[in-house]
Design a protein around this motif. Structure first.
Motif, PDB file in Angstrom:
ATOM      1  N   PHE A  65       0.842  -1.195   0.000  1.00 22.03           N
ATOM      2  CA  PHE A  65       0.000   0.000   0.000  1.00 22.03           C
ATOM      3  C   PHE A  65       0.878   1.245   0.000  1.00 22.03           C
ATOM      4  CE2 PHE A  65      -2.627  -3.355   1.710  1.00 22.03           C
ATOM      5  CZ  PHE A  65      -3.774  -3.204   0.957  1.00 22.03           C
ATOM      6  N   GLY A 102      -4.920   7.001  -2.017  1.00 21.20           N
ATOM      7  CA  GLY A 102      -4.373   5.729  -1.578  1.00 21.20           C
ATOM      8  C   GLY A 102      -4.279   4.772  -2.752  1.00 21.20           C
ATOM      9  N   ARG A 129      -3.100   0.681  -4.042  1.00 20.93           N
ATOM     10  CA  ARG A 129      -2.680  -0.700  -3.763  1.00 20.93           C
ATOM     11  C   ARG A 129      -1.817  -1.147  -4.926  1.00 20.93           C
ATOM     12  NH1 ARG A 129      -5.182  -5.490  -5.240  1.00 20.93           N
ATOM     13  NH2 ARG A 129      -7.040  -4.336  -5.872  1.00 20.93           N
ATOM     14  N   VAL A 133      -7.754   1.893  -3.269  1.00 21.37           N
ATOM     15  CA  VAL A 133      -7.881   1.311  -1.923  1.00 21.37           C
ATOM     16  C   VAL A 133      -9.288   1.610  -1.417  1.00 21.37           C
ATOM     17  CG1 VAL A 133      -7.046   1.388   0.447  1.00 21.37           C
ATOM     18  CG2 VAL A 133      -5.443   1.623  -1.453  1.00 21.37           C
ATOM     19  N   ASP A 165     -10.381   4.376   1.402  1.00 22.69           N
ATOM     20  CA  ASP A 165      -9.376   5.410   1.643  1.00 22.69           C
ATOM     21  C   ASP A 165     -10.052   6.777   1.680  1.00 22.69           C
ATOM     22  OD1 ASP A 165      -6.394   6.097   1.702  1.00 22.69           O
ATOM     23  OD2 ASP A 165      -7.185   7.437   0.166  1.00 22.69           O
ATOM     24  N   PRO A 186      -4.914   0.774   5.263  1.00 22.50           N
ATOM     25  CA  PRO A 186      -5.485   0.244   4.021  1.00 22.50           C
ATOM     26  C   PRO A 186      -5.527  -1.279   3.976  1.00 22.50           C
ATOM     27  CG  PRO A 186      -3.261   1.040   3.640  1.00 22.50           C
ATOM     28  CD  PRO A 186      -3.605   1.395   5.040  1.00 22.50           C
ATOM     29  N   GLY A 217       1.830   2.278   4.473  1.00 20.88           N
ATOM     30  CA  GLY A 217       0.864   2.867   3.548  1.00 20.88           C
ATOM     31  C   GLY A 217      -0.366   3.437   4.218  1.00 20.88           C
TER      32      GLY A 217
END
Lengths: 739, 259
Positions: free
Chosen positions: A56, A67, A69, A83, A86, A538, A562
């Motif tokens: 993340f 955010g 991934r 994400v 987020d 996340p 993250g």
């Protein structure tokens, strides 16, 4: 029975075998194998193989900092996905972010320290020795210092508020008074206009449409932009939306009320609405009256200034009727809590301090600031992180032209609308050196540069991402390293330390890569010691209160995985701390000069049959470096207009003798550009629009020519004026065939 | 609505045009997920591959009455798919267990009959070897093989993701006959929630409910292809996009707005 093998029977057997094999699976198998074989030719790309994992991180490609991934195959960062949950952008990613994995391999990535002689016949980039170049640059800095000209060194930080920003400021302070400058984008300029009306420093506006019943929006693509995904439609329980927009955009069409105001009339329209609020006493209470009657230095008050902006006077130049203006003001007053948003089409650069101040005043008159309003106030980044006072940040436009020997531009953020010409003008003659710290030979930093230091690309190093301007909440996260750095790439802080050493100074312990890491951890520690806010994880979608974190290193550990810290807007702004007519004076006079619309477009002597609007539309920014796959949006599908397409209504184009798809020359007082005419009947007559976004030429379009290379900001005069989104232009057919 | 009588799964997609803003996120997500290549710079603009095409349509009126809508057009996965019938090498197949129209590149011989037969222009031809700028092959999705030059390709509702979902279900010990749930890349990435994907045979599921809404329509419905992609809009002029030219000749449309 005897075996009577004759020639005939042999031929019959052979014939039968041939016919039989055709009817058997053999030929189909051969065909199939041949087809599979063609898939394995050496020149056909092979995807990476390995275990699948996810990390993340935070997107670094625009200020929103969504955010992300990251999907990894082995050690390869192959794709980025949103994400869920987020808080930055409601768990979404725009196409720029989705294609983030490609940015490491962008064709314009610089693979070593690159230099070019702009005056030479062949100004191509050449890879040069890194140590020798750093040494030469260090000697330049030392020479500036020794003659007491530290202010001829400047760093332009295109993404202020980071840990790296602090390192830049400290570096400049040690160089004997170097200049730390920023080039505010439209959002930052809007926030700065708000901060300029407050007498208490280090704060930032935090508008929250979710808390409003009515939102009046000046031109920003709220429901259609890559940055406007947090406004819920009125039909789904969101606020009523009133859109001020010259064009019949998607946002305008979906708004509950659309005011098709003439381009450049934002300030008089906002002031006319304020006039109605004040003089019809629609929002009258003690606070509003106190604000309207607050005397300023020259004795004038907001009420006396607004007297000049009656709807009947404004209507003529705004394209709106007095009834439309009065009805809108009444709707705002009745629909409180109301929120008024400026910025406009951010791709065209800042809206203008006059327009933004008029719009923020509308918020004040509507009581938007306060516990019951939709406009919160949060601490500015410098206050949030307890930063010691360093060299004050200056705007790039405040640096005198021809005053710099060395100009460093942080181009790690590829999508800021900065004029290349404006940057070059700051240099002291041909000996001035413009150095880009950028992964790319393009974009805002790389395009005008003489020298490029190939710093890490997004995803290759840990960097912090502060809250974007105009965010409803404070936030902070780290863009973690999800990819192995390219072997030729440099850590910006590490290179800065090398440069400092080469300039004859002793690098302090807080410099270099370790200093950057220490500053990141210090910031995390400051946030945790404050004890307020929440941390979104996340990995599991859970949110934890910072106050519940006992270990002092917990927040730093979460950020490294993250996570995102965020906190609601906690500050309050007392009425006595606000100056509706600004602090420096002169705002009233500037408003009056704009009574007929943005003066730059309508000034006497301005020529051109068209009013040209520069804007981003859905595009990120002028000169942006975008991933190759975005070619599908800009070139293959035509979904996004490139900066060589001029949108104009069919009626206007035909009046100029131009058909759709024709090649034409667009000329302003500041330059010219070859464009392809695109009919867009969402535009009013005699108005044209050009995207200040990425140029398809940078995506490999072979049709690019010298005329195409004029950047949109420069075409609109960004090197000379802070507000360049509107300019007079002429359009003529190019007599060299279709584009 | 026709479905396969024996199947328990029939994947379908609903796209809400009132939510779509034409940002192109679905377009990019699809290309990244399915290793859709970027054509070389010298290629003509109409030689690109875009499994999720986005078509901009307007109401034909001038400012200030002008309105536009963006229509994402993936393969419609027709129940009666013309592309299946015209393929001479059976490179196009209807998967009876999912309703997905699959394209088998290793069988395709590049005749492009399917492209001519598709009324939605949802099929694309590999005019070039699939090449990416240097290094970019390291960002390809290993679940989807790049296709070779000379074959047609199209949206397959992210079959690679379906395979992953099936593998996961098998690893968890779920029966093979049990329907698996997965989300194609475009539906996952759409920032405005305009794309809904699922099993239309699932009772009480979102797809069945959305397909029954009065604002639902399908593209060129009069052709009888029975697409599995349904569109939603409250705007009458947008719903008329679904009419074929034949409908308009018969008087269901009304001039430019229906175009």
């Amino acid at each position: 029975m005897t075996l009577d093998l004759t020639r005939r029977s042999l031929l019959k057997f052979m014939g039968g075998a041939v016919v039989g094999s055709v009817l058997s699976p053999l030929p189909w198998k051969l065909l199939d194998d041949a087809a599979i074989w063609t898939q394995n030719w050496s020149w056909i790309a092979r995807p990476p193989r390995g275990p699948v994992s996810h990390m993340f991180t935070t997107c670094q490609l625009c200020p929103v900092g969504c955010g992300m991934r990251a999907r990894l195959i082995g050690a390869s960062f192959v794709s980025a996905w949103p994400v869920v949950g987020d808080p930055a952008a409601a768990g979404t990613l725009c196409p720029l972010g989705l294609a983030a994995a490609q940015m490491r391999y962008h064709p314009s990535r610089v693979r070593g320290v690159a230099r070019r002689a702009r005056a030479a016949a062949d100004p191509a980039w050449r890879i040069v020795d890194a140590d020798a170049t750093t040494g030469e640059l260090g000697q330049r800095l030392a020479a500036c210092r020794s003659r007491g000209a530290g202010d001829s060194i400047a760093i332009v930080d295109l993404r202020p508020g980071r840990a790296m920003s602090r390192l830049y400021r400290e570096f400049l302070a040690r160089q004997g008074g170097g200049i730390y400058a920023t080039a505010p984008d439209a959002w930052q300029a809007s926030a700065a206009a708000f901060a300029g009306m407050a007498t208490v420093g280090a704060l930032a506006p935090a508008p929250d449409p979710a808390r409003a019943r009515t939102v009046l929006n000046f031109g920003a693509p709220l429901t259609a932009g890559w940055r406007g995904r947090d406004i819920v439609p009125h039909a789904a329980g969101g606020p009523r939306l009133i859109q001020v927009d010259p064009a019949a955009t998607i946002t305008a069409a979906r708004a509950d009320r659309w005011l098709p105001a003439r381009p450049g009339s934002e300030a008089p329209v906002a002031l006319a609405l304020a006039h109605v609020l004040v003089f019809e006493a629609l929002a009258a209470d003690a606070r509003v009256n106190a604000l309207a009657d607050l005397p300023h230095e020259n004795g004038s008050t907001l009420r006396t200034v607004l007297a000049d902006f009656a709807p009947e006077r404004v209507a003529a130049n705004s394209g709106l009727t007095p009834a439309q203006l009065r009805d809108t003001a009444r709707e705002l007053a009745a629909g409180r809590p109301a929120l008024v948003l400026g910025v406009g089409d951010a791709g065209g650069g800042p809206l203008g301090s006059e327009e933004e101040a008029a719009i923020w005043n509308l918020n004040l008159l509507l009581g938007a600031v306060g516990p019951d309003g939709a406009l919160g106030v949060r601490p500015a980044d410098t206050a949030l992180f307890d930063e010691p006072a360093g060299p004050a940040a200056r705007s790039l436009s405040d640096i005198p032209d021809g005053s710099l020997d060395v100009l460093l531009v942080d181009g790690s953020f590829p999508g800021v609308p900065v004029s290349a010409e404006q940057l070059r003008r700051k240099l002291r003659g041909p000996d001035g050196l413009l150095v880009a710290l950028s992964p790319y030979a393009g974009g805002a930093a790389g395009t005008p540069a003489d020298l490029i230091l190939p710093v890490f690309a997004p995803g290759e190093w840990v960097e912090d991402v502060p809250a974007p301007a105009l965010a409803a909440r404070s936030s902070y996260s780290w863009a973690t390293a999800v990819a192995v750095p390219a072997p030729f790439a440099l850590h910006p802080a590490e290179w800065l330390a090398q440069l400092e050493a080469a300039s004859g100074l002793v690098v302090p312990p807080e410099g270099g890569k370790s200093g950057h890491e220490a500053e990141l951890k210090r910031r995390a520690g400051v946030l945790q010691s404050r004890g307020s806010g929440q941390v979104f994880d996340p990995a599991d979608g859970n949110t934890t209160d910072v106050a519940a974190m006992s270990d002092p290193d917990l927040l730093a550990g979460a950020l490294a995985r993250g996570a995102r810290w965020s906190d609601k807007a906690t500050l309050t702004l007392a009425d006595r701390d606000v100056r509706p007519l600004g602090q420096g004076g002169g705002l009233a006079a500037r408003w009056r000069s704009l009574a007929g619309g943005r003066a730059d477009a309508a000034k006497p002597g301005a020529t051109g049959s068209l009013l040209l609007m520069a804007g981003g539309g859905l595009a990120p920014a002028a000169g942006a470096i975008t991933a190759p796959v975005l070619n599908k949006l800009y070139r293959e599908s035509g979904l996004q207009p490139g900066s060589r397409q001029l949108a104009v209504s069919a009626t206007t184009a035909r009046a100029l003798g131009l058909a759709e798809g024709k090649s034409a020359l667009l000329t302003t007082a500041h330059g010219r550009r070859r464009v392809k005419v695109r009919f867009d009947n969402s535009l009013p007559p005699d108005v044209a629009r050009i995207a200040a976004g990425p140029d398809p030429a940078d995506m490999g379009d072979p049709a690019a020519s010298a005329d195409d290379r004029t950047d949109i900001p420069d075409l609109c005069g960004a090197a000379e004026r802070p507000v360049w989104r509107l300019v007079r232009a002429d359009l003529q057919e190019a007599h060299d065939g279709n584009a | 609505m026709e479905t396969h009588s024996k199947a328990t799964v029939c994947y379908a997609m609903v796209i809400d045009l009132d939510k779509c803003v034409g940002c192109g996120t679905c377009n990019v997500a699809c290309a990244i997920e399915n290793n859709v290549s970027v054509p070389p710079p010298e290629a003509l603009e109409n030689r690109g591959l875009t499994w999720m095409r986005t078509q901009r349509v307007d109401n034909g009126k001038a400012w200030p009455d002008h309105r536009t809508v963006t229509v994402p057009i993936p393969c419609q996965h027709c129940e009666h798919a013309p592309c299946i019938h015209v393929c001479p090498v059976t490179a196009v197949q209807l998967d009876e267990s999912t309703g997905i129209i699959g394209q088998i590149p290793t069988r395709c011989m590049g005749c492009r009959y399917c492209m001519a037969a598709c009324p939605y222009h949802a099929r694309y031809f590999n005019w070039f070897d699939p090449k990416w700028p240097e290094g970019l092959q390291d960002t390809l999705n290993p679940d989807v093989a790049p296709r070779m030059r000379g074959v047609a390709e199209k949206c397959n509702f992210c079959h690679g993701r379906l395979d992953r979902a099936r593998e996961l279900a098998a690893a968890e010990g779920r029966p093979a006959a049990e329907p698996v749930h997965y989300t194609p890349a475009c539906a996952e990435a759409c920032p405005h929630g305009a794309i809904t994907f699922g099993n239309r045979l699932e009772e009480g599921g979102p797809i069945a409910a959305l397909e029954k809404k009065p604002e639902a329509f399908r593209l060129l419905e009069a052709l009888g292809t029975a697409p599995k992609v349904t569109y939603l809009s409250r705007e009458p002029w947008i719903r008329r996009i679904g009419l074929s030219r034949l409908d308009r000749v018969r008087g269901h449309g009304d001039g430019p707005e229906g175009a």
